[in-house]
Design a protein around this motif. Structure first.
Motif, PDB file in Angstrom:
ATOM      1  N   LEU A  68       0.863  -1.099  -0.011  1.00 55.65           N
ATOM      2  CA  LEU A  68       0.181   0.044  -0.052  1.00 55.65           C
ATOM      3  C   LEU A  68       0.888   1.260   0.016  1.00 55.65           C
ATOM      4  O   LEU A  68       1.962   1.201   0.456  1.00 55.65           O
ATOM      5  CB  LEU A  68      -0.942   0.188   1.159  1.00 55.65           C
ATOM      6  N   HIS A  69       0.217   2.302  -0.254  1.00 56.90           N
ATOM      7  CA  HIS A  69       1.065   3.573  -0.613  1.00 56.90           C
ATOM      8  C   HIS A  69       1.423   3.955   0.716  1.00 56.90           C
ATOM      9  O   HIS A  69       2.831   4.375   0.582  1.00 56.90           O
ATOM     10  CB  HIS A  69       0.251   4.782  -1.317  1.00 56.90           C
ATOM     11  N   TRP A 214      -9.269  -0.693   1.416  1.00 58.11           N
ATOM     12  CA  TRP A 214      -8.139   0.227   0.846  1.00 58.11           C
ATOM     13  C   TRP A 214      -7.853   0.091  -0.717  1.00 58.11           C
ATOM     14  O   TRP A 214      -7.167   0.797  -1.219  1.00 58.11           O
ATOM     15  CB  TRP A 214      -6.763  -0.068   1.374  1.00 58.11           C
ATOM     16  N   THR A 215      -8.778  -1.027  -1.319  1.00 59.63           N
ATOM     17  CA  THR A 215      -8.165  -1.258  -2.772  1.00 59.63           C
ATOM     18  C   THR A 215      -9.382  -0.415  -3.568  1.00 59.63           C
ATOM     19  O   THR A 215     -10.631  -0.031  -3.134  1.00 59.63           O
ATOM     20  CB  THR A 215      -8.607  -2.730  -2.895  1.00 59.63           C
ATOM     21  N   ALA A 216      -9.057  -0.446  -4.893  1.00 59.39           N
ATOM     22  CA  ALA A 216     -10.050   0.472  -5.578  1.00 59.39           C
ATOM     23  C   ALA A 216     -11.162  -0.340  -6.010  1.00 59.39           C
ATOM     24  O   ALA A 216     -12.286  -0.006  -6.130  1.00 59.39           O
ATOM     25  CB  ALA A 216      -9.248   0.839  -7.204  1.00 59.39           C
ATOM     26  N   LYS A 217     -11.098  -1.702  -6.002  1.00 56.38           N
ATOM     27  CA  LYS A 217     -12.323  -2.412  -6.133  1.00 56.38           C
ATOM     28  C   LYS A 217     -13.191  -2.290  -5.077  1.00 56.38           C
ATOM     29  O   LYS A 217     -14.466  -2.277  -5.225  1.00 56.38           O
ATOM     30  CB  LYS A 217     -11.686  -4.147  -6.276  1.00 56.38           C
ATOM     31  N   GLY A 238     -11.374   6.804   2.199  1.00 56.73           N
ATOM     32  CA  GLY A 238     -10.463   6.864   2.877  1.00 56.73           C
ATOM     33  C   GLY A 238      -8.962   6.701   2.569  1.00 56.73           C
ATOM     34  O   GLY A 238      -8.086   6.917   3.347  1.00 56.73           O
ATOM     35  N   ASN A 239      -8.986   6.492   1.220  1.00 56.63           N
ATOM     36  CA  ASN A 239      -7.606   6.771   0.627  1.00 56.63           C
ATOM     37  C   ASN A 239      -7.766   6.644  -1.027  1.00 56.63           C
ATOM     38  O   ASN A 239      -8.991   6.662  -1.439  1.00 56.63           O
ATOM     39  CB  ASN A 239      -6.743   5.659   0.900  1.00 56.63           C
ATOM     40  N   ASP A 240      -6.715   7.070  -1.632  1.00 52.55           N
ATOM     41  CA  ASP A 240      -6.803   7.626  -3.016  1.00 52.55           C
ATOM     42  C   ASP A 240      -7.428   6.565  -3.941  1.00 52.55           C
ATOM     43  O   ASP A 240      -8.233   6.427  -4.975  1.00 52.55           O
ATOM     44  CB  ASP A 240      -5.631   8.196  -3.558  1.00 52.55           C
ATOM     45  N   SER A 241      -6.840   5.142  -3.484  1.00 57.62           N
ATOM     46  CA  SER A 241      -7.111   3.902  -4.442  1.00 57.62           C
ATOM     47  C   SER A 241      -8.762   3.649  -4.256  1.00 57.62           C
ATOM     48  O   SER A 241      -9.314   3.422  -5.432  1.00 57.62           O
ATOM     49  CB  SER A 241      -6.627   2.762  -3.667  1.00 57.62           C
ATOM     50  N   MET A 242      -9.484   3.842  -3.053  1.00 58.05           N
ATOM     51  CA  MET A 242     -10.729   3.566  -3.215  1.00 58.05           C
ATOM     52  C   MET A 242     -11.344   4.934  -3.543  1.00 58.05           C
ATOM     53  O   MET A 242     -12.558   4.691  -4.447  1.00 58.05           O
ATOM     54  CB  MET A 242     -11.167   3.667  -1.571  1.00 58.05           C
ATOM     55  N   ALA A 272      -2.402  10.771  -8.535  1.00 58.01           N
ATOM     56  CA  ALA A 272      -3.834  11.327  -8.115  1.00 58.01           C
ATOM     57  C   ALA A 272      -4.157  12.463  -9.100  1.00 58.01           C
ATOM     58  O   ALA A 272      -5.318  12.747  -9.579  1.00 58.01           O
ATOM     59  CB  ALA A 272      -3.866  11.699  -6.578  1.00 58.01           C
ATOM     60  N   GLU A 273      -3.080  13.431  -9.232  1.00 57.32           N
ATOM     61  CA  GLU A 273      -3.374  14.425 -10.402  1.00 57.32           C
ATOM     62  C   GLU A 273      -3.888  14.086 -11.828  1.00 57.32           C
ATOM     63  O   GLU A 273      -4.278  14.879 -12.524  1.00 57.32           O
ATOM     64  CB  GLU A 273      -2.187  15.352 -10.486  1.00 57.32           C
ATOM     65  N   PHE A 274      -3.502  12.676 -12.046  1.00 63.19           N
ATOM     66  CA  PHE A 274      -3.795  12.205 -13.371  1.00 63.19           C
ATOM     67  C   PHE A 274      -5.120  11.245 -13.672  1.00 63.19           C
ATOM     68  O   PHE A 274      -5.377  10.880 -14.380  1.00 63.19           O
ATOM     69  CB  PHE A 274      -2.735  11.302 -14.067  1.00 63.19           C
ATOM     70  N   TYR A 275      -5.873  11.276 -12.419  1.00 61.26           N
ATOM     71  CA  TYR A 275      -6.921  10.560 -12.407  1.00 61.26           C
ATOM     72  C   TYR A 275      -8.030  11.441 -13.207  1.00 61.26           C
ATOM     73  O   TYR A 275      -7.790  12.593 -13.665  1.00 61.26           O
ATOM     74  CB  TYR A 275      -7.824  10.575 -10.936  1.00 61.26           C
TER      75      TYR A 275
END
Length: 328
Positions: A68-69, A214-217, A238-242, A272-275
């Protein structure tokens, strides 16, 4: 070292000062000694140095094993700060993140002669503390228990979550929904506290909380639920992945970010700036975490005693295109 001294035309003690970074050496002399070191291919004998000084100038790091980051960035920052302080690093990864496994990992590092250990300890343990680790070996816990008997360096997760939520409420959103990380992690629990506080500050009851891992899924699964609830206009993940998963879910549901709903993350990962759209998020200063952790650990090594010093680092809000005023 004697050969280096002879070639450079200086004393044995001057060579020692140059190798150990002592300030009382002129730049001309330092350059001459370094040139002789390079020419002769000299390398200090660390084993001999350890016998003389009683120190290996080595720091142990107990990692989490999670890719994790946050934990990975913390490990890198501690290694970098140790290297800049003239220390090498040994990394150990416990088989799990309970007290027994962490204890065993610290003992392995201790047997390898480390002078002290930084434990990346983001998970709650059964008794809430890991202060019994390895006797009186100097220790610092990163994101460890705030109530324990160890020195702790942490990012102020509560303040970061409070600021993220307040940012959305100040834009005019009536409430902010939260996709939380696993509550066995100190960071996740503290971010929930900050989210609730921001609502309480304004006399608002927060909406029900959704849980992720914590995962994007998991963020996408939570976002799919939120996209079906009328009136959801703001989400704090709670985090950028989610947060990335939440963005994906709203896009799939035909709800535009930030026109229909605003989204904030936490961490400020490099991408994050490229989402799409670029993500508003809370930045954690991991470089500062590493510097302070090593600084506090070296103070313990030099004094020969453990400390219970607490050092909290303020995060900061980074605003981008994923947040805006609520729809009319």
């Amino acid at each position: 070292m004697t050969d280096v001294a002879r070639l450079a035309g200086v004393s044995h003690q001057t060579v020692s000062r140059v190798i150990n970074g002592h300030p009382n050496v002129t730049e001309a002399t330092r350059a001459r000694v370094n040139q002789a070191i390079t020419q002769l291919g000299y390398r200090p004998n660390t084993a001999a140095r350890a016998l003389v000084t009683g120190s290996n100038r080595t720091i142990g790091i107990v990692g989490t094993g999670h890719a994790l980051h946050g934990p990975v960035s913390t490990l890198y920052s501690v290694e970098r700060a140790a290297r800049q302080a003239g220390y090498s690093v040994l990394v150990g990864v416990p088989t799990s993140l309970d007290e027994d496994a962490i204890n065993a990992c610290v003992r392995r590092l201790q047997k390898q002669g480390v002078d002290g250990v930084v434990v990346i300890a983001p998970l709650r343990t059964d008794n809430g503390d890991i202060a019994g680790l390895a006797g009186d070996l100097p220790l610092v816990a990163v994101e460890g228990s705030p109530a324990g008997e160890l020195a702790v360096v942490s990012v102020d997760q509560v303040a970061g979550a409070r600021e993220a939520t307040s940012h959305l409420l100040e834009l005019g959103h009536r409430e902010v929904w939260h996709v939380a990380g696993p509550l066995g992690w100190y960071e996740a629990a503290d971010r929930v506290s900050g989210w609730r506080m921001a609502h309480e500050d304004r006399g608002i009851d927060p909406p029900p909380m959704l849980n992720g891992d914590w995962t994007a899924k998991s963020g996408c699964a939570a976002g799919t639920v939120l996209a079906q609830i009328a009136g959801v206009t703001a989400v704090f993940a709670g985090n950028d992945s989610m947060a990335l998963g939440v963005l994906r879910a709203f896009d799939a549901a035909g709800r535009s970010v930030p026109r229909d709903v605003s989204v904030v993350g936490f961490d400020d990962v490099p991408d994050a700036e490229f989402y799409s759209p670029p993500l508003t998020t809370i930045r954690q200063e991991f470089g500062e975490v590493g510097i302070r952790s090593v600084e506090i650990l070296l103070a313990q090594i030099e004094s020969g005693t453990r400390s219970t010093r607490r050092f909290s680092i303020a995060p900061r809000l980074v605003t981008r295109a994923s947040t805006g005023t609520p729809p009319d």
